[in-house]
Enzyme design. Sequence first.
Site, PDB file in Angstrom:
ATOM      1  N   ASN A  13       0.832  -1.195   0.000  1.00 58.78           N
ATOM      2  CA  ASN A  13       0.000   0.000   0.000  1.00 58.78           C
ATOM      3  C   ASN A  13       0.869   1.248   0.000  1.00 58.78           C
ATOM      4  OD1 ASN A  13      -2.493  -1.363   0.039  1.00 58.78           O
ATOM      5  ND2 ASN A  13      -2.280  -1.738   2.224  1.00 58.78           N
ATOM      6  N   CYS A  14       0.269   2.356  -0.388  1.00 54.24           N
ATOM      7  CA  CYS A  14       0.932   3.646  -0.442  1.00 54.24           C
ATOM      8  C   CYS A  14       1.635   3.915   0.888  1.00 54.24           C
ATOM      9  CB  CYS A  14      -0.110   4.726  -0.725  1.00 54.24           C
ATOM     10  SG  CYS A  14       0.580   6.375  -0.859  1.00 54.24           S
ATOM     11  N   PRO A  15       2.848   4.394   0.890  1.00 49.70           N
ATOM     12  CA  PRO A  15       3.665   4.860  -0.230  1.00 49.70           C
ATOM     13  C   PRO A  15       4.680   3.841  -0.729  1.00 49.70           C
ATOM     14  CG  PRO A  15       4.674   5.605   1.782  1.00 49.70           C
ATOM     15  CD  PRO A  15       3.440   4.785   2.174  1.00 49.70           C
ATOM     16  N   ASP A  40      -2.605  -1.656  -5.344  1.00 51.06           N
ATOM     17  CA  ASP A  40      -3.195  -0.522  -4.616  1.00 51.06           C
ATOM     18  C   ASP A  40      -3.894   0.414  -5.602  1.00 51.06           C
ATOM     19  OD1 ASP A  40      -3.831   1.595  -2.993  1.00 51.06           O
ATOM     20  OD2 ASP A  40      -1.770   2.165  -2.531  1.00 51.06           O
TER      21      ASP A  40
END
Length: 75
Positions: A13-15, A40
């Site tokens: 997932n981000c980042p 994502d």
Amino acid sequence: MNFDKELDARGLNCPLPILRCKKSLADMPSGQVLKIVATDPGAIKDFQAFSKQTGNELLSSAEAGGEYTFFMKKK
């Protein structure tokens, strides 16, 4: 599309996809293409913004079956 290196960012997932992309691009010569596969949904906007901020060219992005594939050319 032809590419020189592939980054598997599935499940991240981000980042993390962007951070891994940045690290991979740092190890590549200018003009080479990195293929990134991510899951994502936020990665679409993230990679567009990353491209604008860094000057690396986002050649294409596509979605299929919940996976997002990006091709980025190092500046």
